[in-house]
Design a protein around this motif. Sequence first.
Motif, PDB file in Angstrom:
ATOM      1  N   ALA A 134      53.016  40.138  38.411  1.00 55.52           N
ATOM      2  CA  ALA A 134      51.656  40.556  38.062  1.00 55.52           C
ATOM      3  C   ALA A 134      51.432  42.034  38.305  1.00 55.52           C
ATOM      4  O   ALA A 134      50.427  42.581  37.891  1.00 55.52           O
ATOM      5  CB  ALA A 134      50.658  39.739  38.861  1.00 55.52           C
ATOM      6  N   GLU A 135      52.356  42.694  39.002  1.00 49.29           N
ATOM      7  CA  GLU A 135      52.162  44.104  39.298  1.00 49.29           C
ATOM      8  C   GLU A 135      52.455  44.956  38.070  1.00 49.29           C
ATOM      9  O   GLU A 135      53.246  44.599  37.192  1.00 49.29           O
ATOM     10  CB  GLU A 135      53.071  44.518  40.451  1.00 49.29           C
ATOM     11  N   THR A 136      51.801  46.107  37.993  1.00 44.84           N
ATOM     12  CA  THR A 136      52.056  47.032  36.894  1.00 44.84           C
ATOM     13  C   THR A 136      53.456  47.615  37.012  1.00 44.84           C
ATOM     14  O   THR A 136      53.824  48.157  38.054  1.00 44.84           O
ATOM     15  CB  THR A 136      51.018  48.172  36.924  1.00 44.84           C
ATOM     16  N   LEU A 154      40.643  47.029  41.754  1.00 44.51           N
ATOM     17  CA  LEU A 154      39.595  46.629  40.815  1.00 44.51           C
ATOM     18  C   LEU A 154      40.114  46.473  39.393  1.00 44.51           C
ATOM     19  O   LEU A 154      39.496  45.792  38.570  1.00 44.51           O
ATOM     20  CB  LEU A 154      38.448  47.642  40.849  1.00 44.51           C
ATOM     21  N   VAL A 155      41.264  47.085  39.089  1.00 47.67           N
ATOM     22  CA  VAL A 155      41.850  46.944  37.748  1.00 47.67           C
ATOM     23  C   VAL A 155      43.113  46.086  37.806  1.00 47.67           C
ATOM     24  O   VAL A 155      44.021  46.212  36.988  1.00 47.67           O
ATOM     25  CB  VAL A 155      42.142  48.323  37.117  1.00 47.67           C
ATOM     26  N   HIS A 156      43.178  45.218  38.812  1.00 50.88           N
ATOM     27  CA  HIS A 156      44.232  44.208  38.936  1.00 50.88           C
ATOM     28  C   HIS A 156      45.618  44.797  39.136  1.00 50.88           C
ATOM     29  O   HIS A 156      46.616  44.228  38.686  1.00 50.88           O
ATOM     30  CB  HIS A 156      44.227  43.270  37.724  1.00 50.88           C
ATOM     31  N   GLU A 157      45.712  45.901  39.838  1.00 52.98           N
ATOM     32  CA  GLU A 157      47.001  46.460  40.207  1.00 52.98           C
ATOM     33  C   GLU A 157      47.292  46.175  41.676  1.00 52.98           C
ATOM     34  O   GLU A 157      46.394  45.817  42.440  1.00 52.98           O
ATOM     35  CB  GLU A 157      47.023  47.971  39.954  1.00 52.98           C
ATOM     36  N   ASP A 158      48.556  46.361  42.065  1.00 55.07           N
ATOM     37  CA  ASP A 158      48.988  46.265  43.466  1.00 55.07           C
ATOM     38  C   ASP A 158      48.586  44.932  44.088  1.00 55.07           C
ATOM     39  O   ASP A 158      47.984  44.874  45.158  1.00 55.07           O
ATOM     40  CB  ASP A 158      48.407  47.411  44.301  1.00 55.07           C
TER      41      ASP A 158
END
Length: 363
Positions: A358-360, A279-283
Amino acid sequence: MANPESSVWFGKSVAPGSSVNVELQITESYSGRDISIPIRVIRGIDSGPSVFVTGALHGDELNGTGAIRSLIADPEFVLQRGTVIMVPVLNVLGFERHSRYLPDRRDLNRCFPGNASGSMATRMAKVIFDAIVRECDFGIDLHTAAVRRTNYPNIRTDFKNTECMRIAQAFGAGVILDGKGPKGSFRREATAVGCPTVVVEGGEVWKVEPSVVDCMTRGIVNVLKELDMMDGEPEIPDNQVRIRTTKWVRAERGGFLDLHVGPGSTVVTGQPMATNSSLVHEDQNRLEAPFDGIVIGMSTLPAVQPGEPVFHLGKLSSSKTAARVERNTQADDMQRMAQEHLSTNVQVVDPVGDVESAETPED
């Protein structure tokens, strides 16, 4: 040749050139009252085939209901030959409850040809099958996708059955899928007893979507013209694509989807179809097309868990075929409008960059 004699349908006399509203009693309520299906019988002046057109066999699939009602109300819908049996809602018990299924939780579309001494579902199926299917020469059964999904308008038929293929091609859908249908399904069992029947899929449950209704109404009229029951030539798009193999592309991880393609989109092998992330655009991870194909159906729910179906993909022979199918879709106003309208029910965005970037980053 003119047919001066009336015929009897569901206990009522129907004269040539007339239309009659009738009811078919299918069961009784808990209070012992009759439960019936409303039907419109339309006869042409001259002799010809008998064709049934049914909607809402699953009680929440209403696009077919909308299409049938639209034709019934259209003063320009004039039958010249034969008889059309219009059934806006076949599963009235499911319809009354906004449900796909019957009150006994059975799927009516797995209960044909029915059993007069069986469950409520099979008894209903028996009445419907004997009164409608066994009295008709051809059938068109209108459906939508299941709950939380949408279907690009397509027609499903048995490629090996010449008469089924005849009406499937005449219907004019851009996509024709091969298959007999599941055992006990309406179209499979109807075809087995000599009433060639096709299934049309389009849109979502609980809706009457104008672009899908337009595809269905054009298709019904096309079939009636092909059978010489109406004057004129069918409006058939160029190069209808035939699909023999389909595959559900499933989520590999749980999360929230950014969709990159919509209903009716064509894709090539390896093309990103959706990006899945927290939901917070990780993984982030991507679902890619396993082969060149067309999106026949897809989920309208962006939240997924591992293994849930996201895209129903029809296999095309090559990337050149995919490009041709897309050109043909855009060339046919009805298919193009359906693709555009159905895509507004999902948020389609372009893929952004490489998934890895795009991953953290780790500390």
